[in-house]
Design an enzyme around this catalytic site. Structure first.
Site, PDB file in Angstrom:
ATOM      1  N   TYR A 195       0.841  -1.193   0.000  1.00 40.40           N
ATOM      2  CA  TYR A 195       0.000   0.000   0.000  1.00 40.40           C
ATOM      3  C   TYR A 195       0.878   1.245   0.000  1.00 40.40           C
ATOM      4  O   TYR A 195       2.035   1.214   0.421  1.00 40.40           O
ATOM      5  CB  TYR A 195      -0.924   0.033   1.224  1.00 40.40           C
ATOM      6  N   SER A 208       7.227   1.241  14.857  1.00 47.00           N
ATOM      7  CA  SER A 208       7.036   0.380  13.683  1.00 47.00           C
ATOM      8  C   SER A 208       6.022   0.955  12.710  1.00 47.00           C
ATOM      9  O   SER A 208       5.651   0.299  11.745  1.00 47.00           O
ATOM     10  CB  SER A 208       6.591  -1.024  14.126  1.00 47.00           C
ATOM     11  N   GLY A 209       5.546   2.155  12.971  1.00 49.55           N
ATOM     12  CA  GLY A 209       4.611   2.810  12.062  1.00 49.55           C
ATOM     13  C   GLY A 209       3.156   2.598  12.391  1.00 49.55           C
ATOM     14  O   GLY A 209       2.296   2.760  11.522  1.00 49.55           O
ATOM     15  N   HIS A 213      -5.591   6.561  13.453  1.00 46.91           N
ATOM     16  CA  HIS A 213      -5.769   7.572  12.406  1.00 46.91           C
ATOM     17  C   HIS A 213      -7.143   7.480  11.750  1.00 46.91           C
ATOM     18  O   HIS A 213      -7.872   6.481  11.893  1.00 46.91           O
ATOM     19  CB  HIS A 213      -4.667   7.458  11.355  1.00 46.91           C
ATOM     20  N   CYS A 231      -2.451  -0.521  12.047  1.00 48.93           N
ATOM     21  CA  CYS A 231      -2.924   0.701  12.683  1.00 48.93           C
ATOM     22  C   CYS A 231      -4.315   0.517  13.273  1.00 48.93           C
ATOM     23  O   CYS A 231      -5.019  -0.451  12.983  1.00 48.93           O
ATOM     24  CB  CYS A 231      -2.949   1.842  11.666  1.00 48.93           C
ATOM     25  N   ASN A 233      -7.787   1.991  13.020  1.00 48.41           N
ATOM     26  CA  ASN A 233      -8.632   2.801  12.135  1.00 48.41           C
ATOM     27  C   ASN A 233      -9.855   3.306  12.888  1.00 48.41           C
ATOM     28  O   ASN A 233     -10.561   2.515  13.528  1.00 48.41           O
ATOM     29  CB  ASN A 233      -9.131   1.962  10.957  1.00 48.41           C
TER      30      ASN A 233
END
Length: 272
Positions: A195, A208-209, A213, A231, A233
């Site tokens: 992605y 690690s990102g 969000h 993440c 969401n």
């Protein structure tokens, strides 16, 4: 680790694993000031002087170069607070020492760090805690023990091994927008799990990102199932509220996931 040199420190680390880097528990305010010269150049302190942070924020001491003696360095750093709070030192790298309380800071604590004359005084804000429960797919935010908001969410999917890691993390930074690109960790953008997209209202909680969000594309999944690459969401409206509400150091606790965080990189303070 008093009187340890770096050779002895990292020799023990290799023999016993990362956990051996953890120093003994200390009590804030313990120890008298030392008259000897500081065993290090003036460091940069986090949190910055005058700041207000969350209850999970560690003290971070960044040295301009590797220190020669880990124990002498710890002995030269004095941390005091009102009220006094027990805690511990631990090294992330030869140029970065950290200290955290054994449990979250009490809300509204005043803290002073004195690293041989380099001083930072900061304040702990409200106990604002976000708990992401993978069993319910809800992100619950409490303030001083009272539920303030419950937010439907979607976390990391099991497919491809993208589960959001369990553990206690904390807000590290807030970015109005950020480009997320799987190629930065070795997954080609045009592959099955690749992605590259811009996300808004991103609150980072590990190195690690992983972020909380805005994810308008997964609103129909939020509160029901996991579809992200790790993440958390949430909807645009909830992301705006979350982004505006949290501050650096506020805890983000992930529960009931099957993911684990194994890196010793400064994101796992509360797993040490």
């Amino acid at each position: 680790m008093t009187e340890w040199t770096w050779g002895r420190l990292f020799g023990a680390l290799r023999a016993a694993g990362a956990a051996s880097m953890v120093g003994c528990a200390l009590v804030l305010g313990a120890g008298a000031a030392q008259a000897d010269p500081a065993p290090f150049e003036p460091p940069r302190l986090v949190p910055a002087d005058g700041s207000t942070v969350g209850v999970a924020q560690p003290v971070i001491i960044n040295f301009p170069s590797p220190v020669a003696d880990a124990g002498a360095t710890e002995n030269a750093i004095h941390i005091s607070s009102v009220p006094e709070v027990p805690g511990k030192f631990y090294w992330i790298t030869p140029t970065q020492l950290r200290w955290r309380p054994l449990s979250f800071w009490p809300a509204h604590t005043s803290v002073t760090v004195d690293a041989a004359g380099t001083v930072s005084t900061f304040t702990i804000g409200d106990a604002l805690v976000a708990t992401a429960n993978d069993a319910t797919h809800q992100l619950t935010v409490t303030r001083n023990g009272t539920v303030e908001k419950t937010i439907p969410m979607s976390m990391g999917m099991a497919s491809g091994g993208h589960q959001t890691p369990n553990g206690t993390f904390y807000v590290q930074e807030k970015l109005p927008s950020v480009v997320m690109d799987s190629s930065t960790y070795g997954v080609p953008v045009n592959s099955k799990y690749g992605y590259k997209l811009t996300v808004d209202l991103a609150v980072r909680f590990d190195d690690s990102g992983d972020f909380v969000h805005s994810a308008p594309w997964s609103v129909s999944d939020q509160g029901k199932r996991n579809v992200s690459h790790g993440c958390i969401n949430i909807s645009p409206a909830n992301a705006k509220w979350f982004f505006d509400t949290v501050r650096p150091g506020d805890p983000i606790i992930v529960q009931n996931s099957t993911g684990t965080y194994t890196r010793y990189d400064g994101s796992n303070d509360w797993q040490i």
